[in-house]
Design an enzyme around this catalytic site. Sequence first.
Site, PDB file in Angstrom:
ATOM      1  N   GLY A  69     -29.594 -14.904   1.268  1.00 40.07           N
ATOM      2  CA  GLY A  69     -30.879 -15.867   1.384  1.00 40.07           C
ATOM      3  C   GLY A  69     -30.443 -17.146   2.150  1.00 40.07           C
ATOM      4  O   GLY A  69     -31.390 -17.548   3.199  1.00 40.07           O
ATOM      5  N   THR A  70     -29.268 -17.375   2.496  1.00 41.16           N
ATOM      6  CA  THR A  70     -28.909 -18.539   3.155  1.00 41.16           C
ATOM      7  C   THR A  70     -29.317 -18.275   4.404  1.00 41.16           C
ATOM      8  O   THR A  70     -29.714 -19.154   5.490  1.00 41.16           O
ATOM      9  CB  THR A  70     -27.556 -18.995   2.818  1.00 41.16           C
ATOM     10  OG1 THR A  70     -27.062 -19.515   1.569  1.00 41.16           O
ATOM     11  CG2 THR A  70     -27.160 -20.176   3.737  1.00 41.16           C
ATOM     12  N   THR A 234     -23.707  -4.200  12.169  1.00 41.53           N
ATOM     13  CA  THR A 234     -23.728  -2.896  11.663  1.00 41.53           C
ATOM     14  C   THR A 234     -24.394  -3.075  10.001  1.00 41.53           C
ATOM     15  O   THR A 234     -23.766  -4.126   9.506  1.00 41.53           O
ATOM     16  CB  THR A 234     -22.204  -2.374  11.217  1.00 41.53           C
ATOM     17  OG1 THR A 234     -21.748  -2.018  12.726  1.00 41.53           O
ATOM     18  CG2 THR A 234     -22.244  -0.844  10.717  1.00 41.53           C
ATOM     19  N   CYS A 322     -24.756 -24.322  -6.566  1.00 35.83           N
ATOM     20  CA  CYS A 322     -23.697 -24.737  -5.426  1.00 35.83           C
ATOM     21  C   CYS A 322     -23.339 -26.228  -5.684  1.00 35.83           C
ATOM     22  O   CYS A 322     -22.246 -26.521  -5.077  1.00 35.83           O
ATOM     23  CB  CYS A 322     -24.545 -24.594  -4.059  1.00 35.83           C
ATOM     24  SG  CYS A 322     -25.664 -23.398  -4.152  1.00 35.83           S
TER      25      CYS A 322
HETATM   26  N1  PLP Z   1     -32.606 -20.761  -1.229  1.00 37.04           N
HETATM   27  C1  PLP Z   1     -32.904 -20.828  -2.872  1.00 37.04           C
HETATM   28  C2  PLP Z   1     -34.140 -21.792  -3.194  1.00 37.04           C
HETATM   29  C3  PLP Z   1     -31.787 -20.414  -3.719  1.00 37.04           C
HETATM   30  O1  PLP Z   1     -31.896 -20.774  -5.103  1.00 37.04           O
HETATM   31  C4  PLP Z   1     -30.759 -19.871  -3.181  1.00 37.04           C
HETATM   32  C5  PLP Z   1     -29.569 -19.482  -4.012  1.00 37.04           C
HETATM   33  O2  PLP Z   1     -29.044 -20.191  -4.952  1.00 37.04           O
HETATM   34  C6  PLP Z   1     -30.676 -19.613  -1.665  1.00 37.04           C
HETATM   35  C7  PLP Z   1     -31.814 -20.288  -0.857  1.00 37.04           C
HETATM   36  C8  PLP Z   1     -29.428 -19.129  -1.182  1.00 37.04           C
HETATM   37  O3  PLP Z   1     -29.614 -17.676  -1.458  1.00 37.04           O
HETATM   38  P1  PLP Z   1     -28.143 -16.805  -1.173  1.00 37.04           P
HETATM   39  O4  PLP Z   1     -27.197 -17.257  -2.464  1.00 37.04           O
HETATM   40  O5  PLP Z   1     -28.549 -15.378  -0.987  1.00 37.04           O
HETATM   41  O6  PLP Z   1     -27.418 -17.094   0.065  1.00 37.04           O
END
Ligand code: PLP
Length: 376
Positions: A69-70, A234, A322
């Site tokens: 997600g990041t 990949t 985090c």
């Molecule tokens: N965005 C939000 C709102 C999140 O809660 C998170 C995860 O904590 C992320 C982005 C990041 O996702 P990922 O853990 O897959 O990098």
Amino acid sequence: MTYLDHAASTPLWPEVVSLITESLESEYANPSSLHAAAREGRKAIEIAREQVAHALGARPEEIIFTGSGTESDNLGLIGAARRARGSGRVKVIVSAIEHAAVLGAGDALAAEGFEVVRAPVTADGVIDLERFDALLDATTAVVSVMAANNETGVIQPIDAIAERVRAFKVPLHVDAVQALPWMDLTSLPADLVSVSAHKIGGPKGVGALRLRRGVRVQPLLHGGGHERGLRPGTMPTVTIAAFGLAVQRTVDTRTETVARVRALRDRLEAGLVAGVRGVRVSGEASDRLPGHCHVTIPGVESEPLLLLLDAAGIAASGGSACQSGAATPSHVLTAMGLDAKTALCAVRLTLGRTTTDADVDVVIEALRAGVERMRR
Ligand code: PLP
């Protein structure tokens, strides 16, 4: 263990575990090769692309798989801003309560010379539309506002934001990582949408960016032509297939899960309000995700309280996962106007599809006892 940290990560769906364990050994071909084994892998990836697209109301070709997600947030925000460079659009607007992935991407853009501004929120944790309007103008390159906040669960008015942003022909990025388990996103009026597999019972290390047709981003990575050249590397066939299955299971069961979990969450909050003196539910007046229970307990710092909960077998967190471990007040709570001292007294309990009635009873009693002990 009583697991109340679903916003940090979720247990895998049993079907997802089966898919991973059954295909890890056989799915070793590079899905970009020409032979039959590669074609099998490609087929699995394309099925997953359809599953993710379906959940986002998108066409399959609008989905770019990323490593998290990041990474999706970074590609969406930085990619769109860099694409606009040279057109006189130098401003980047992000809400003040974004996840570190968006705020950090914004900081990187500021270091490149973009004017990055943070749109404030109200005491209820919702973006302040009047103040947002004052920031938005024809020099804006991209706007990023999350669908729902990861700490408080407060849902943001994306329809209203999209309407405003569209008037200036600015692309809108929405981090829907927390919203995907709970909200129907098929009509989300965003140009770029970020999601992540591990928040919906899928594996860690895979995410996606929905890139609406006609919207362009500059890639962050350079290499082969994977994902239309926007995310070379990949492709992890099994991980992506598992993501697709997790999305499908989430969408298929969402209505039932939302109703059940909301009732559990409401009972949890009622129990805490009744049993713990001074407890305050964050964003109580706002629409919130059904799995989020975020509270502050004035005078009771979260770190020792979380350790007491941990010793009682309860997994919870302070702010976002985090940030836990670092005794800095949450930027989300300070943006909502809380003083730093109160912001250090926050506990986030996040429920999910595996949460039970017994979990709720256990945590109400453990928090009550823990707070009492700390106040003694
Ligand atoms: N965005 C939000 C709102 C999140 O809660 C998170 C995860 O904590 C992320 C982005 C990041 O996702 P990922 O853990 O897959 O990098």
